[in-house]
Each structure stands twice: as C-alpha cells, then as structure tokens.
Design a protein around this motif. Structure first.
Motif, PDB file in Angstrom:
ATOM      1  N   UNK A   1      71.686  17.301 -42.640  1.00 20.77           N
ATOM      2  CA  UNK A   1      72.571  17.554 -43.778  1.00 20.77           C
ATOM      3  C   UNK A   1      73.489  18.736 -43.470  1.00 20.77           C
ATOM      4  N   UNK A   2      72.956  19.738 -42.794  1.00 20.19           N
ATOM      5  CA  UNK A   2      73.779  20.885 -42.366  1.00 20.19           C
ATOM      6  C   UNK A   2      74.946  20.416 -41.508  1.00 20.19           C
ATOM      7  N   UNK A   3      74.683  19.570 -40.522  1.00 13.66           N
ATOM      8  CA  UNK A   3      75.746  19.073 -39.642  1.00 13.66           C
ATOM      9  C   UNK A   3      76.764  18.237 -40.410  1.00 13.66           C
TER      10      UNK A   3
ATOM     11  N   UNK B   1      82.715  20.318 -53.795  1.00 14.20           N
ATOM     12  CA  UNK B   1      81.977  19.922 -54.992  1.00 14.20           C
ATOM     13  C   UNK B   1      80.734  19.148 -54.562  1.00 14.20           C
ATOM     14  N   UNK B   2      79.562  19.689 -54.896  1.00 12.38           N
ATOM     15  CA  UNK B   2      78.304  19.046 -54.498  1.00 12.38           C
ATOM     16  C   UNK B   2      77.408  18.894 -55.720  1.00 12.38           C
TER      17      UNK B   2
ATOM     18  N   UNK C   1      67.812  21.978 -50.055  1.00  6.29           N
ATOM     19  CA  UNK C   1      68.448  22.748 -51.128  1.00  6.29           C
ATOM     20  C   UNK C   1      69.152  23.994 -50.597  1.00  6.29           C
ATOM     21  N   UNK C   2      68.540  24.731 -49.694  1.00  5.85           N
ATOM     22  CA  UNK C   2      69.152  25.945 -49.153  1.00  5.85           C
ATOM     23  C   UNK C   2      70.432  25.619 -48.387  1.00  5.85           C
ATOM     24  N   UNK C   3      70.422  24.512 -47.651  1.00  3.60           N
ATOM     25  CA  UNK C   3      71.614  24.078 -46.924  1.00  3.60           C
ATOM     26  C   UNK C   3      72.720  23.739 -47.917  1.00  3.60           C
ATOM     27  N   UNK C   4      72.388  22.975 -48.941  1.00  2.00           N
ATOM     28  CA  UNK C   4      73.371  22.585 -49.954  1.00  2.00           C
ATOM     29  C   UNK C   4      73.979  23.826 -50.599  1.00  2.00           C
ATOM     30  N   UNK C   5      73.159  24.797 -50.924  1.00  2.00           N
ATOM     31  CA  UNK C   5      73.651  26.020 -51.568  1.00  2.00           C
ATOM     32  C   UNK C   5      74.676  26.753 -50.718  1.00  2.00           C
ATOM     33  N   UNK C   6      74.540  26.705 -49.404  1.00  2.00           N
ATOM     34  CA  UNK C   6      75.488  27.381 -48.514  1.00  2.00           C
ATOM     35  C   UNK C   6      76.881  26.754 -48.557  1.00  2.00           C
TER      36      UNK C   6
ATOM     37  N   UNK D   1      87.469  15.006 -53.347  1.00  2.00           N
ATOM     38  CA  UNK D   1      86.200  14.342 -53.107  1.00  2.00           C
ATOM     39  C   UNK D   1      85.054  15.170 -53.661  1.00  2.00           C
ATOM     40  N   UNK D   2      83.935  14.491 -53.847  1.00  4.69           N
ATOM     41  CA  UNK D   2      82.687  15.148 -54.221  1.00  4.69           C
ATOM     42  C   UNK D   2      81.596  14.608 -53.318  1.00  4.69           C
ATOM     43  N   UNK D   3      80.528  15.378 -53.192  1.00  4.71           N
ATOM     44  CA  UNK D   3      79.379  14.977 -52.407  1.00  4.71           C
ATOM     45  C   UNK D   3      78.200  14.870 -53.366  1.00  4.71           C
TER      46      UNK D   3
END
Length: 181
Positions: A15-17, A56-57, A45-50, A31-33
């Motif tokens: 997910x990070x990549x 927009x996530x 979750x920590x990756x998403x927060x970064x 766009x949104x993710x």
C-alpha cells in the motif's frame, strides 16, 4: 471524479508503494482513494495516515470477507462517477490517472480493463525477484498466466477483478462482484 478502490489484506508495504505512486501522478484529475482493510492482522492505517495530506483517502476497516466483498464495500463508499479497482501490489506510472481521464473523455467508454503490465526488464525498475514473479504470473510459457487465468466449468464470462475500471452506475446495475467466489 475517479474513485480508486483498493482491497487490502496484510500488505502495508505494498500500500505504501501504491500510495507513493499516486502521490507522484503528473497532472492528476480529481480522484479519491478508497482502501478497504479486509480483516488484516497487519493493518496499513499508519501508511494511510502518512498520505492523507496528499490525496483524498477513505479508509474502511471491515471483518475479513474476501477480496470480492472488500471491492463491493469500496464501491459503496466511493463518491466518484468512475471506479478503478486496483490490487494493493500495483504501482502506477506517473501519467496513469491523466491518461485514464483523457481516454474517458475521448472515448466515452463504459468499462475497460487489461492485463498486468510490468516495466521493461531492461529499465531496471523491477528487481530480480519482481521480474521472476512477473514472469511466473503472466507468461503463457509457465502456467498460462496465473492472474486472471483460472479456468471455469461454464462458458459464462468472468472478468478479472483487478485492473478494471467502469462507470460506478454500471457496476451497481450489475450487482457488483459475486462474494461467494
């Protein structure tokens, strides 16, 4: 607007990549993710927060129910007119979203899809293991291509459930993915 639907199960590094590749998009359209964490024991979750300040996530955490269910949940949360369903191990080229939006505007298609397309073996962006995995997953000389190549006993068409884009209204009219598979 495009809504990118990403089901994920225990893949924060992938997910990070993927999110990094989205942050590198050149001239991106709106766009949104929508990430659906499908019962992971190793959440992202920590990756998403970064990446929240860069795009927009929406991040939905659900009990494990399989990728088809997670994709359907993602589409229900999507607000865009177009959905693009991606697997968590995808890395998008920098002009991907721009090209998709241009093609939609020019062609007015209702749906599209395609095979995995790894970078050239000569460009050096894939390491040895990634090239080997890509070959094993897509080459007709090995298994006939594992991804999207599962055989069915019926003559009914089964589209691949990743690397797929369509109008959200079309997806909803078809009832989404079969969650029993």
């Amino acid at each position: 607007m495009l809504s990118l639907i990403i089901p994920v199960y225990n893949r924060p590094d992938e997910v990070e990549e993927l999110l990094h590749s989205l942050a590198q998009q050149q001239t991106p359209p709106s766009y949104e993710v929508v990430i659906v964490e499908d019962g992971s024991t190793v959440p992202c979750a920590a990756v998403v927060d970064r990446y929240r300040d860069l795009m927009s996530i929406q991040y939905e955490v659900v009990p494990n129910g399989g990728p088809s269910r997670a994709r359907n949940i993602g589409v229900r949360h999507a607000t865009g007119d177009w959905i693009i369903i991606l697997d968590s191990d995808v890395v998008l080229p920098p002009d991907y979203l721009y090209n998709v939006s241009q093609a939609i505007a020019a062609d007015g298609c209702d749906a599209w899809g395609g095979p995995d397309a790894a970078p050239s073996l000569q460009d050096g962006s894939f390491g040895m293991w990634q090239r080997a995995i890509n070959y094993a997953m897509t080459s007709p000389l090995t298994t006939g291509g594992i991804r999207g190549g599962r055989k069915r006993l019926t003559k009914r068409f089964y589209p691949r459930t990743f690397n797929l884009g369509c109008r959200k209204a079309l997806f909803e009219s078809l009832g989404g993915f079969d969650e029993t598979m």
